[in-house]
Scaffold this active site. Sequence first.
Site, PDB file in Angstrom:
ATOM      1  N   ILE A 253       0.814  -1.221   0.000  1.00 37.24           N
ATOM      2  CA  ILE A 253       0.000   0.000   0.000  1.00 37.24           C
ATOM      3  C   ILE A 253       0.849   1.274   0.000  1.00 37.24           C
ATOM      4  CG2 ILE A 253      -2.043  -1.010   1.053  1.00 37.24           C
ATOM      5  CD1 ILE A 253      -1.106  -0.108   3.738  1.00 37.24           C
ATOM      6  N   ALA A 254       2.116   1.175   0.311  1.00 40.48           N
ATOM      7  CA  ALA A 254       2.971   2.365   0.296  1.00 40.48           C
ATOM      8  C   ALA A 254       4.424   1.951   0.457  1.00 40.48           C
ATOM      9  CB  ALA A 254       2.575   3.331   1.409  1.00 40.48           C
ATOM     10  N   HIS A 255       5.304   2.901   0.205  1.00 36.78           N
ATOM     11  CA  HIS A 255       6.733   2.686   0.422  1.00 36.78           C
ATOM     12  C   HIS A 255       7.252   3.845   1.251  1.00 36.78           C
ATOM     13  CE1 HIS A 255      11.063   2.345  -0.352  1.00 36.78           C
ATOM     14  NE2 HIS A 255      10.820   1.082  -0.650  1.00 36.78           N
ATOM     15  N   GLY A 256       7.913   3.541   2.336  1.00 38.90           N
ATOM     16  CA  GLY A 256       8.424   4.563   3.234  1.00 38.90           C
ATOM     17  C   GLY A 256       9.918   4.497   3.362  1.00 38.90           C
ATOM     18  N   GLY A 257      10.422   5.247   4.312  1.00 43.16           N
ATOM     19  CA  GLY A 257      11.855   5.334   4.498  1.00 43.16           C
ATOM     20  C   GLY A 257      12.502   4.030   4.903  1.00 43.16           C
ATOM     21  N   GLY A 259      11.153   0.919   3.958  1.00 41.70           N
ATOM     22  CA  GLY A 259      10.749  -0.188   3.099  1.00 41.70           C
ATOM     23  C   GLY A 259       9.278  -0.186   2.762  1.00 41.70           C
ATOM     24  N   ILE A 261       5.333  -1.213   2.768  1.00 40.76           N
ATOM     25  CA  ILE A 261       4.310  -1.366   3.788  1.00 40.76           C
ATOM     26  C   ILE A 261       3.180  -2.166   3.156  1.00 40.76           C
ATOM     27  CG2 ILE A 261       2.747  -0.153   5.349  1.00 40.76           C
ATOM     28  CD1 ILE A 261       4.697   2.285   4.994  1.00 40.76           C
ATOM     29  N   LYS A 277       4.974  -3.789   8.365  1.00 43.97           N
ATOM     30  CA  LYS A 277       6.065  -2.938   7.920  1.00 43.97           C
ATOM     31  C   LYS A 277       7.389  -3.614   8.233  1.00 43.97           C
ATOM     32  CE  LYS A 277       8.223   1.564   8.559  1.00 43.97           C
ATOM     33  NZ  LYS A 277       8.246   2.805   9.351  1.00 43.97           N
ATOM     34  N   ASP A 375      11.656  12.728  12.843  1.00 48.71           N
ATOM     35  CA  ASP A 375      11.405  12.879  11.403  1.00 48.71           C
ATOM     36  C   ASP A 375       9.944  13.227  11.123  1.00 48.71           C
ATOM     37  OD1 ASP A 375      11.874  12.917   8.693  1.00 48.71           O
ATOM     38  OD2 ASP A 375      11.629  10.757   8.438  1.00 48.71           O
TER      39      ASP A 375
END
Length: 841
Positions: A253-257, A259, A261, A277, A375
Amino acid sequence: MTRCTAPGCAGTVEDGYCVVCGMAATASPGPVPAPGGSGGTGPGSCAQPGCTGTIEDGYCDVCGMPPAQAETPGRAPSPAPERTARDAGPPGRCGQSGCAGTIVDGYCDVCGMPPSSGSASSSGSGPSSSSGTGSFGTGSFGTGSFGTGSARTGSTRTGSSRSSGRRGMLGAGLVEVPRIPYRDPSSAVLSDPRVPENRRFCSSCGEPVGRSREGRPGRAEGFCPKCRTRFSFTPKLSPGELVGGQYEVLGCIAHGGLGWIYLAKDRNVNDRWVVLKGLLDTGDADARAAAAAERAFLAEVEHPNIVKIYNFVQHGDAEYIVMEYVGGDSLRDILLRRRREGGADALPVGQAIAYGLEVLQAFGYLHAQGLVYCDFKPDNVIQSEEQLRLIDLGGVRRLDDQDGAIYGTVGYQAPEIADVGPSIGSDLYTVGRALAVLSFSFKGYTGAYADSLPPRAEVPVLARFESYDRLLRRATHRDPARRFRDAAEMAEQLTGVLREVLAIEDGMPRPAPSGLFGPERSVPGTDLARLTGGPEVLPAVTPAEAAAALPVPLVDGGDPAAGFLAGLTALEPARLAAAVANATERTPEVRLTLARVRIELAAYGEARALLDEAEEDRPDDWRIAWYRALATLAEGRVDEAAPLFDGLYDLLPGEAAPKLALAYCRERSAPGEAARLYETVWRTDPGHIGAAFGLARVHLAAGDRATAMAVLDSVPEISIRYVSARVAAVATAVRGRPPAELTAAGLAAAGDRLEGLGLEGERLEWLTVEILEAALGWVRLGTARGGHPQGGLLLGTPLTETGLRRRLERTYRSLARRTAAREERRWLIDCANAVRPRTLL
């Protein structure tokens, strides 16, 4: 092999329990019943009370609930869950306590809540439930959105337009923030999960990686050409994969800092939606450390504005954090949608501040636990319905940990981070930067203004809302010592600024007691019943009077002498000074009280000596700077006091007292600025009557009597200064005004104002004389010019020269009888003789 018979489960039974969902074995070997084949009134029908939906893909297409579990012959039925008020009621009727609504299309037509399920746990059930109060976010690179769940309110809605009433407290109850509907989890899954090439960077050195070359697409996996650190931007989990023997992956569903998700279903807990995550790169030491830190800290965190963590699981060589799924939008998504749909570059300031206040609550909690977030940015906070959740705690670390990896984002990260590490001040810096990005078109916030704000004159929002500008500049000051000390202090000032912003926008006051100052002590310049004999329409206010009228800083309740000092507040300055001087212990609050009293008694040298003494104990106490400025003003050194109060305005942008003091100092040197400050205070809190009189003085000095009268007329009738304000309006209408500027209508209005006040005695007669004298001058001017017609009544007197003279003579003689001063009596009799009509005798 024995297959599990739980609806929608594909697991097998081992040792009497399903290895997937954990349910006890209830059937002999054989095929698994098709989803939707049990529990309904017909094949595929939903069994929920009042629901007319059909089971498709294991869930009802109307209410979203799974099919009821079938009972197996020969097995005792499962104990029914305890029935509560929300489960009560006949089929088709709403089960919410006190609600008489009916379930229509899966929701109550009155309160908007879904039907209750007897099998639902407190954590919710079905694909659109969520069991906590936290959230998890899209990260920097994600294209999906997900956010705060609404399980605390019992809602499992996925975008219904029905309202169940206000459930959040966004904006401290002062501003209405648009609701963000709960998002269907299945819609959040990315059909083609990829990280755009322009967002691929090495996690170790920050260099671009995975970029296209010579017409060849960039690699999603490989090694950094500069530092040889391995990178990978491909998902590690596939749809259908079972993690930890419990969580079935649906997709990314998403990509964050840190890796990718993933969205998954918890097969052990009623198929609830969860988020997984993992690491960005399992070979990177800093990324591993950050993930381990996230696990340790999240296990301690429990706050309604922070994502809720369910579990930590190992899968292969990777570790995953299991969090609630919460449907909503990140603040970044909300901002971008407003730009696309509304054509505006930013959110309304009130809405942005409402978000900031919620974030500060979460930060206050983290800081109290000895943690810093590090952050923060608009991507990392989610709104769902009317609730906000802080997400992505991958950068969280302990305040005393100065050796761990630091994660931050250019444009938000405090400039001192690289040298001194994160702190409470650096966290508050990120909140200030996020507020700026949300509330105005902040071009260059990652470049030319990466560690500063644009000039106020170049940003219309900042030019309009000075207090907001000052708050942002304090929160994002390059010097950490100049920033807010903690989240509570920043939230207190931000709330005061919010009240100002809203009052300026719609003209509706938002008064509230200050947490730092008491009320105004007096309103100088209100003794207007007598003729001044000078050029000023309103009496002049001396610097000493202005200083004595300003609100007094509150006493620190933790001081040993606080109770003693509270009992002396009603004493006159001299008696108060004597009482405080005899205090058995010279505490900091005793010193400050003595300093204030010495200022009021004009003993300025003694006051400054006491302040020097207090500063040795409390060098960071802002009240010392306040009393130094107050002493400077009371001495009459207004130009020197102005910059001192200006600095206090920077320090306390949400407080009225520094604005009042600075406005007085600027009345003559910068009247436009003084008017703006007085008006800001007056619009926000009509309890500060001194601001109304100050604003009237500024307008009168500029020759604008009409605006001055309008300001005085705006003093509310419930105010103790209502009569004084109306008297001032009467005086403003006629005092010192050339006859040529007067009109019959204006004179009549002044007379009506006076008669409506219900005054008696000497005060009434002095004001009557003032109006009649003005009217007589106007009539005589008209007669000399052969001008305006005479007639009508003024204060019950014919508006003719003879009528006015007779009334004035009687009034002067009445005043002469009232006074005991011989010289004044003679003067009044002379006035009566001079004004009486001429006679033949």
